[in-house]
Write an enzyme that holds these catalytic residues in place. Structure first.
Site, mmCIF file in Angstrom:
data_model
loop_
_atom_site.group_PDB
_atom_site.id
_atom_site.type_symbol
_atom_site.label_atom_id
_atom_site.label_comp_id
_atom_site.label_asym_id
_atom_site.label_seq_id
_atom_site.Cartn_x
_atom_site.Cartn_y
_atom_site.Cartn_z
ATOM 1 N N LYS A 89 -5.558 -11.091 -9.486
ATOM 2 C CA LYS A 89 -6.627 -11.494 -8.587
ATOM 3 C C LYS A 89 -7.850 -10.608 -8.862
ATOM 4 C CE LYS A 89 -7.706 -11.170 -3.717
ATOM 5 N NZ LYS A 89 -7.290 -10.991 -2.349
ATOM 6 N N LYS A 98 0.834 -1.205 0.000
ATOM 7 C CA LYS A 98 0.000 0.000 0.000
ATOM 8 C C LYS A 98 0.868 1.255 0.000
ATOM 9 C CE LYS A 98 -4.082 -1.939 2.336
ATOM 10 N NZ LYS A 98 -4.787 -2.004 3.644
ATOM 11 N N LYS A 135 -12.198 -5.180 -7.159
ATOM 12 C CA LYS A 135 -12.971 -4.046 -7.658
ATOM 13 C C LYS A 135 -12.045 -2.959 -8.192
ATOM 14 C CE LYS A 135 -16.414 -0.610 -6.465
ATOM 15 N NZ LYS A 135 -17.135 0.107 -5.409
#
Ligand code: TRP
Length: 328
Positions: free
Chosen positions: A191, A111, A194
């Site tokens: 993977k 992240k 969204k």
């Protein structure tokens, strides 16, 4: 009966990856465990977001979960921020969490790398809040994907450190790894997620779903209709395992390996199963959207059940810590 806890971010809509990879398992676990399922809005605020949209995102997720078969009579479904003990325990646990361990979490590193403009302490402490979620309910089993393995190991380390310092209080939670095959996105590579835009939301129209399936990646070796394919290398065949019965799976397998059917034929067969399953979910979601009072009531009841357990855990924790000892 052992206790299960799992959480899902209020992304606003459930997609095929969440459904096949997690939520279907959550539904089956309801028969064998005392289940707590939590929509984790306090986790979600670590990412940039629009506050005005958060209530609708959480609510839409609740509706989708119920539509998939989470049963409020057999599981406790609630929104994390309705139970303030989550953040209270997270603070307590942060005092026994080694700083270095948090810095080693691959999700934190990913992240921070991908969003260098948003490296806040909430992202750093994310796994501590996750540990608090689990421990508040004394959960011993946590259904998670491979991507959460490291966080769960850290949770176990936090339990050991807490118990060593303050006395036996928590039980180390164990992962319940899913046995379902990994669901790749429609691109056939990453993977399903969204944010990558490679998925199908459960609420999409049949036409939209077909459009996405029609153009989804298949075994790249089948360049022409006459090329035989290898189903094991095809993400569409993986989806057949969820949506088609054994006969249809066998027919698709034979048709693909002999080039008896083309990829479009195979996708049409898949679409039949997808339509039936997602259609049922969409109808239930529609009925819940038409009855907001019922959804309110379910979430209020879930929050009340969760609060009761969380409050008693926190009372025990404060006592161990020597806090509020005089009943103040
Ligand atoms: N971090 C998890 C995810 O994004 C969600 C989550 C929050 C969770 N708390 C949890 C999962 C506790 C399992 C247990 O997928």
């Amino acid at each position: 009966m052992e206790t299960v806890f799992s959480g899902i971010q209020p992304t606003g809509e459930l997609h095929l990856g969440n459904y096949l990879g997690a939520v279907r398992t959550w539904v089956t676990l309801q028969d064998q465990y005392r289940c707590f399922y939590c929509i984790v809005d306090y986790h979600a605020i670590t990412q940039p977001y629009e506050p005005a949209q958060m209530p609708a995102r959480a609510r839409a997720m609740a509706i989708d979960l119920l539509a998939c078969g989470i049963d409020p009579d057999r599981a406790t479904l609630f929104i994390q921020s309705a139970v303030p003990e989550h953040t209270e325990l997270a603070w307590v646990l942060s005092s026994v969490t080694p700083f270095g361990e948090l810095g080693r979490m691959t999700q934190f590193k990913d992240k921070s790398e991908h969003h260098p403009d948003n490296v806040n302490a909430g992202i750093f402490n994310y796994p501590v809040l996750q540990t608090a979620d689990i421990l508040l309910y004394g959960a011993t089993r946590v259904p998670v994907g491979e991507d959460q393995r490291q966080h769960l190991e850290l949770a176990r380390e936090i339990v050991r450190r807490f118990n060593a310092r303050f006395g036996d209080t928590f039980v180390e939670p164990q992962p319940l790894f899913s046995t379902t095959p990994k669901i790749l996105g429609l691109d056939g590579h990453a993977k399903m997620s969204k944010s990558l835009g490679n998925t199908i939301a459960l609420a999409e129209t049949e036409a939209a779903i077909w459009d996405k399936l029609r153009t989804a990646a298949t075994d790249p070796a089948r360049a022409k209709r006459s090329d035989p394919g290898t189903p094991e290398k095809c993400n569409i065949f993986t989806l057949h395992k969820f949506f088609s019965d054994a006969d249809r799976q066998a027919a698709v397998h034979a048709g693909c390996t002999t080039a008896g059917i083309g990829c479009i034929d195979c996708k049409k067969m898949l679409f039949e199963g997808v339509k039936a399953d997602l259609g049922r979910i969409a109808a239930r979601a529609e009925a819940l959207r038409a009855d907001p009072a019922r959804v309110d009531e379910i979430l209020a009841r879930g929050a009340a059940e969760a609060r009761k357990v969380a409050a008693s855990t926190m009372a025990r924790v404060r006592e161990r810590l020597g806090l509020r000892a005089a009943g103040a």
